[in-house]
Design a protein around this motif. Structure first.
Motif, PDB file in Angstrom:
ATOM      1  N   LEU A 221      -3.261   5.056  -6.972  1.00 32.24           N
ATOM      2  CA  LEU A 221      -3.648   3.570  -7.022  1.00 32.24           C
ATOM      3  C   LEU A 221      -3.677   3.292  -8.660  1.00 32.24           C
ATOM      4  O   LEU A 221      -3.618   2.417  -9.127  1.00 32.24           O
ATOM      5  CB  LEU A 221      -4.876   3.231  -6.205  1.00 32.24           C
ATOM      6  N   PHE A 222      -4.742   4.246  -9.077  1.00 36.11           N
ATOM      7  CA  PHE A 222      -5.382   4.148 -10.390  1.00 36.11           C
ATOM      8  C   PHE A 222      -4.284   4.246 -11.368  1.00 36.11           C
ATOM      9  O   PHE A 222      -4.075   3.526 -12.272  1.00 36.11           O
ATOM     10  CB  PHE A 222      -6.431   5.154 -10.748  1.00 36.11           C
ATOM     11  N   ILE A 223      -3.374   5.266 -11.139  1.00 35.06           N
ATOM     12  CA  ILE A 223      -2.092   5.597 -11.873  1.00 35.06           C
ATOM     13  C   ILE A 223      -1.195   4.201 -12.016  1.00 35.06           C
ATOM     14  O   ILE A 223      -0.605   3.847 -13.240  1.00 35.06           O
ATOM     15  CB  ILE A 223      -1.082   6.757 -11.557  1.00 35.06           C
ATOM     16  N   LYS A 224      -0.891   3.711 -10.655  1.00 34.78           N
ATOM     17  CA  LYS A 224      -0.024   2.752 -10.603  1.00 34.78           C
ATOM     18  C   LYS A 224      -0.733   1.376 -11.168  1.00 34.78           C
ATOM     19  O   LYS A 224       0.090   0.617 -12.032  1.00 34.78           O
ATOM     20  CB  LYS A 224       0.509   2.567  -9.258  1.00 34.78           C
ATOM     21  N   SER A 225      -1.519   1.050 -11.354  1.00 34.15           N
ATOM     22  CA  SER A 225      -2.373  -0.305 -11.347  1.00 34.15           C
ATOM     23  C   SER A 225      -3.205  -0.339 -12.698  1.00 34.15           C
ATOM     24  O   SER A 225      -3.403  -1.258 -13.277  1.00 34.15           O
ATOM     25  CB  SER A 225      -3.244  -0.561 -10.138  1.00 34.15           C
ATOM     26  N   SER A 226      -3.577   0.852 -13.079  1.00 33.68           N
ATOM     27  CA  SER A 226      -4.587   0.803 -14.230  1.00 33.68           C
ATOM     28  C   SER A 226      -4.494   1.689 -15.217  1.00 33.68           C
ATOM     29  O   SER A 226      -4.834   1.526 -16.517  1.00 33.68           O
ATOM     30  CB  SER A 226      -6.039   0.832 -13.567  1.00 33.68           C
TER      31      SER A 226
END
Length: 223
Positions: free
Chosen positions: A58-63
């Protein structure tokens, strides 16, 4: 710290969202030091397997891309911040290689930002080879306190032999940190992983838009 960012790893979607919001506020302030340090801690946590696969993804995709770009746009940094950015960019590239080897191409955006040699962080590194605080980060990029990075989790396990040899493109006049990052990505098998993604037919060959996306890192480094 100055930005009130807790030095902890996210343990759920809500805590991750709060951390990212605090980091974004830190980068918008006049003192981005705390934001830089916390991005490094999250990236270290992902690399070392201290963040769940779900939250890491999630962090890699969104932030991740936004955080990387915010770091590399910083100016007038202290030595600690420069070292933290150097270590973070190297770990992001190593994480990216492992994700690419698993067929997850969303990490390419972050790689492309790291390979944008005209960003302020690289400019501060001395295009004429004159070292400043921000160019003397190479030793720190191997890990904390000059040590080798801790072994990645099973999800990021080494997939085999990485290409050897030095990058032979003409990088004269570029920041030594930038050149180091390109070398790290090459030696970790990043460019080979990109070629594998381009050649894949499972479940189907990449379309034209995906091919352009996959080719951007090659164009960035102008090999």
């Amino acid at each position: 710290g100055q930005g009130g960012i807790p030095a902890t790893m996210p343990d759920g979607h809500e805590s991750l969202a709060k951390m990212v919001a605090s980091i974004e506020r830190g980068f918008k302030s006049d003192e981005p030091h705390d934001a830089i340090m916390h991005v490094r801690e999250i990236v270290r946590g992902i690399y070392r397997g201290h963040v769940s696969e779900d939250l890491a993804s999630l962090f890699i995709k969104s932030s991740l891309t936004k955080c990387v770009m915010s770091m590399l746009k910083c100016r007038d940094l202290d030595e600690d911040s420069c070292e933290a950015i150097g270590e973070t960019t190297e770990l992001v590239l190593r994480i990216a290689v492992n994700y690419l080897q698993e067929g997850h191409i969303e990490v390419i955006d972050a790689v492309n930002r790291i390979f944008a040699e005209s960003l302020p962080f690289y400019e501060a590194g001395g295009k004429d080879g004159v070292e400043t605080d921000c160019s003397a980060t190479e030793d720190s990029q191997s890990g904390a306190e000059g040590s080798e990075p801790e072994a990645p989790s099973a999800m990021l396990a080494d997939r085999g032999g990485a290409p050897s040899g030095q990058i032979t493109s003409a990088f004269d006049g570029l920041s030594p940190v930038y050149v180091h990052n390109v070398q790290v990505f090459h030696e970790a098998g990043g460019f080979a992983a990109l070629l594998d993604c381009i050649r894949t037919t499972d479940p189907h060959p990449p379309n034209l838009a995906t091919l352009r996306f996959l080719l951007r890192p090659f164009l960035r480094v102008k090999e």
